[in-house]
Design a protein around this motif. Structure first.
Motif, PDB file in Angstrom:
ATOM      1  N   UNK A 169      -2.901  -4.484  -5.687  1.00  0.00           N
ATOM      2  CA  UNK A 169      -2.808  -5.937  -5.546  1.00  0.00           C
ATOM      3  C   UNK A 169      -1.369  -6.383  -5.288  1.00  0.00           C
ATOM      4  N   UNK A 170      -0.409  -5.775  -5.955  1.00  0.00           N
ATOM      5  CA  UNK A 170       0.990  -6.154  -5.747  1.00  0.00           C
ATOM      6  C   UNK A 170       1.438  -5.872  -4.316  1.00  0.00           C
ATOM      7  N   UNK A 171       0.989  -4.756  -3.752  1.00  0.00           N
ATOM      8  CA  UNK A 171       1.327  -4.477  -2.349  1.00  0.00           C
ATOM      9  C   UNK A 171       0.713  -5.535  -1.447  1.00  0.00           C
ATOM     10  N   UNK A 172      -0.533  -5.892  -1.709  1.00  0.00           N
ATOM     11  CA  UNK A 172      -1.188  -6.923  -0.899  1.00  0.00           C
ATOM     12  C   UNK A 172      -0.472  -8.272  -1.024  1.00  0.00           C
ATOM     13  N   UNK A 173       0.222  -8.481  -2.130  1.00  0.00           N
ATOM     14  CA  UNK A 173       0.983  -9.718  -2.343  1.00  0.00           C
ATOM     15  C   UNK A 173       2.411  -9.609  -1.810  1.00  0.00           C
ATOM     16  N   UNK A 174       2.697  -8.556  -1.027  1.00  0.00           N
ATOM     17  CA  UNK A 174       4.036  -8.313  -0.492  1.00  0.00           C
ATOM     18  C   UNK A 174       5.061  -8.062  -1.597  1.00  0.00           C
ATOM     19  N   UNK A 175       4.606  -7.432  -2.674  1.00  0.00           N
ATOM     20  CA  UNK A 175       5.501  -7.085  -3.781  1.00  0.00           C
ATOM     21  C   UNK A 175       5.445  -5.569  -4.026  1.00  0.00           C
ATOM     22  N   UNK A 176       5.660  -4.816  -2.966  1.00  0.00           N
ATOM     23  CA  UNK A 176       5.520  -3.361  -3.052  1.00  0.00           C
ATOM     24  C   UNK A 176       6.496  -2.753  -4.054  1.00  0.00           C
ATOM     25  N   UNK A 177       7.711  -3.278  -4.136  1.00  0.00           N
ATOM     26  CA  UNK A 177       8.684  -2.719  -5.083  1.00  0.00           C
ATOM     27  C   UNK A 177       8.177  -2.834  -6.518  1.00  0.00           C
ATOM     28  N   UNK A 178       7.523  -3.950  -6.820  1.00  0.00           N
ATOM     29  CA  UNK A 178       7.025  -4.181  -8.185  1.00  0.00           C
ATOM     30  C   UNK A 178       5.816  -3.320  -8.506  1.00  0.00           C
ATOM     31  N   UNK A 179       5.207  -2.712  -7.476  1.00  0.00           N
ATOM     32  CA  UNK A 179       3.987  -1.919  -7.675  1.00  0.00           C
ATOM     33  C   UNK A 179       4.284  -0.509  -8.157  1.00  0.00           C
ATOM     34  N   UNK A 180       5.523  -0.066  -8.079  1.00  0.00           N
ATOM     35  CA  UNK A 180       5.838   1.333  -8.357  1.00  0.00           C
ATOM     36  C   UNK A 180       5.471   1.746  -9.776  1.00  0.00           C
ATOM     37  N   UNK A 181       5.846   0.964 -10.764  1.00  0.00           N
ATOM     38  CA  UNK A 181       5.651   1.382 -12.155  1.00  0.00           C
ATOM     39  C   UNK A 181       4.179   1.618 -12.477  1.00  0.00           C
ATOM     40  N   UNK A 182       3.315   0.714 -12.046  1.00  0.00           N
ATOM     41  CA  UNK A 182       1.883   0.872 -12.321  1.00  0.00           C
ATOM     42  C   UNK A 182       1.331   2.100 -11.611  1.00  0.00           C
ATOM     43  N   UNK A 183       1.727   2.292 -10.346  1.00  0.00           N
ATOM     44  CA  UNK A 183       1.234   3.454  -9.592  1.00  0.00           C
ATOM     45  C   UNK A 183       1.761   4.756 -10.194  1.00  0.00           C
ATOM     46  N   UNK A 184       3.027   4.776 -10.593  1.00  0.00           N
ATOM     47  CA  UNK A 184       3.603   5.983 -11.192  1.00  0.00           C
ATOM     48  C   UNK A 184       2.919   6.317 -12.513  1.00  0.00           C
ATOM     49  N   UNK A 185       2.541   5.300 -13.263  1.00  0.00           N
ATOM     50  CA  UNK A 185       1.828   5.534 -14.525  1.00  0.00           C
ATOM     51  C   UNK A 185       0.477   6.188 -14.255  1.00  0.00           C
ATOM     52  N   UNK A 186      -0.189   5.802 -13.176  1.00  0.00           N
ATOM     53  CA  UNK A 186      -1.462   6.435 -12.824  1.00  0.00           C
ATOM     54  C   UNK A 186      -1.268   7.917 -12.516  1.00  0.00           C
ATOM     55  N   UNK A 187      -0.193   8.259 -11.832  1.00  0.00           N
ATOM     56  CA  UNK A 187       0.108   9.670 -11.571  1.00  0.00           C
ATOM     57  C   UNK A 187       0.300  10.409 -12.889  1.00  0.00           C
ATOM     58  N   UNK A 188       1.017   9.790 -13.818  1.00  0.00           N
ATOM     59  CA  UNK A 188       1.224  10.392 -15.134  1.00  0.00           C
ATOM     60  C   UNK A 188      -0.108  10.637 -15.846  1.00  0.00           C
ATOM     61  N   UNK A 189      -0.994   9.670 -15.790  1.00  0.00           N
ATOM     62  CA  UNK A 189      -2.287   9.792 -16.471  1.00  0.00           C
ATOM     63  C   UNK A 189      -3.112  10.923 -15.871  1.00  0.00           C
ATOM     64  N   UNK A 190      -3.075  11.083 -14.558  1.00  0.00           N
ATOM     65  CA  UNK A 190      -3.805  12.176 -13.914  1.00  0.00           C
ATOM     66  C   UNK A 190      -3.173  13.523 -14.263  1.00  0.00           C
ATOM     67  N   UNK A 191      -1.849  13.547 -14.353  1.00  0.00           N
ATOM     68  CA  UNK A 191      -1.177  14.784 -14.775  1.00  0.00           C
ATOM     69  C   UNK A 191      -1.620  15.174 -16.185  1.00  0.00           C
ATOM     70  N   UNK A 192      -1.736  14.193 -17.062  1.00  0.00           N
ATOM     71  CA  UNK A 192      -2.180  14.467 -18.438  1.00  0.00           C
ATOM     72  C   UNK A 192      -3.612  14.992 -18.481  1.00  0.00           C
TER      73      UNK A 192
END
Length: 257
Positions: A169-192
């Motif tokens: 949603x943040x990317x769709x709102x033209x806030x791609x920089x703000x989207x990093x933390x949420x997306x990175x957390x998802x990568x962490x959760x999949x790693x776990x």
């Protein structure tokens, strides 16, 4: 100098969202091993952001996007496209219907991801999936990956779905920089959960996790925009080898815009 304006070109059905469609074209150009303008792939981008939301439409919570998708496919076919790429994963839930609406190939983004996973010899890896909840619940990736002998790991916990949706949603709102933390957390959760690699199965996610910041992630990622671009380049080269002016393709993992 030739004035023959006929010839093949790639049709791109975009607008889902607009940034993802234009970024796909950008990556298509960046991944092309060209030495001059004329060696790039002739492309028409049909970017129609009016297409109704795909997750809501698939889950019957909103307007059906299929008539709009077929309209885009038909318009590109009418313009003379030789193949169509659709930089939206969830739209591929209607891939069969879109393919039936035209006589030209509609490239499949999940198939392109599977080709890249096999190219990287990840047949025995546990492959985590980040995607819209509709894509995950529909099982599109799971079915196609299982057919190709690949193991797909999904998380359907409310927190994972919330964070993944937030990044998109943040990317769709033209806030791609703000989207990093949420997306990175998802990568962490999949790693776990035991994932060895993560597929970015929504075309907003490569924008949320840009190349310059991927080295900070716990796991490597497979970028569905790049894999689709590589499939488009293979189509361009293989559909008429005598007309393709350039040498072997860059790999989908090559960064640079």
């Amino acid at each position: 100098m030739t004035t023959d304006f006929s010839g093949r070109f790639l049709g791109v059905l975009g607008g889902m969202g607009p940034l993802a469609g234009t970024y796909f074209v950008q990556r298509l150009i960046a991944l092309t091993p060209a030495t001059r303008d004329q060696e790039h792939v002739p492309t028409i981008l049909w970017s129609d952001p009016r297409i109704p939301e795909r997750p809501a439409g698939f889950e019957r919570r909103g307007e059906d996007p299929l008539p709009w998708l077929i309209n885009g496919v038909s318009q590109l076919t009418r313009c003379g496209a030789g193949a169509i790429a659709i930089p939206c994963n969830t739209a591929h839930l209607w891939h069969e219907q879109m393919s039936a609406a035209t006589n030209i190939p509609v490239l499949h983004i999940v198939g392109s991801v599977c080709e890249e996973l096999q190219r990287r010899h990840l047949q025995n890896a546990s492959i985590g999936l980040m995607a819209t909840a509709a894509t995950t619940r529909a099982g599109m990736y799971q079915r196609i990956m299982a057919r190709d002998g690949l193991r797909c790991l999904v998380s359907q916990t409310p927190e994972f779905e919330r964070l993944c949706a937030q990044a998109i949603d943040l990317v769709k709102r033209n806030q791609a920089d703000a989207a990093f933390d949420a997306a990175a957390k998802c990568v962490e959760m999949l790693a776990d959960l035991g994932a060895d690699v993560v597929v970015l199965g929504c075309t907003e996610l490569p924008l949320a996790l840009p190349y310059a910041r991927r080295t900070s992630l716990r796991l490597p990622v497979i970028d569905s925009i790049d894999t689709l671009a590589s499939s488009a380049l293979r189509w361009w080269r293989q559909s008429d080898p005598h007309d393709a002016p350039f040498a072997p393709l860059h790999t989908a993992s090559k960064p640079g815009v």
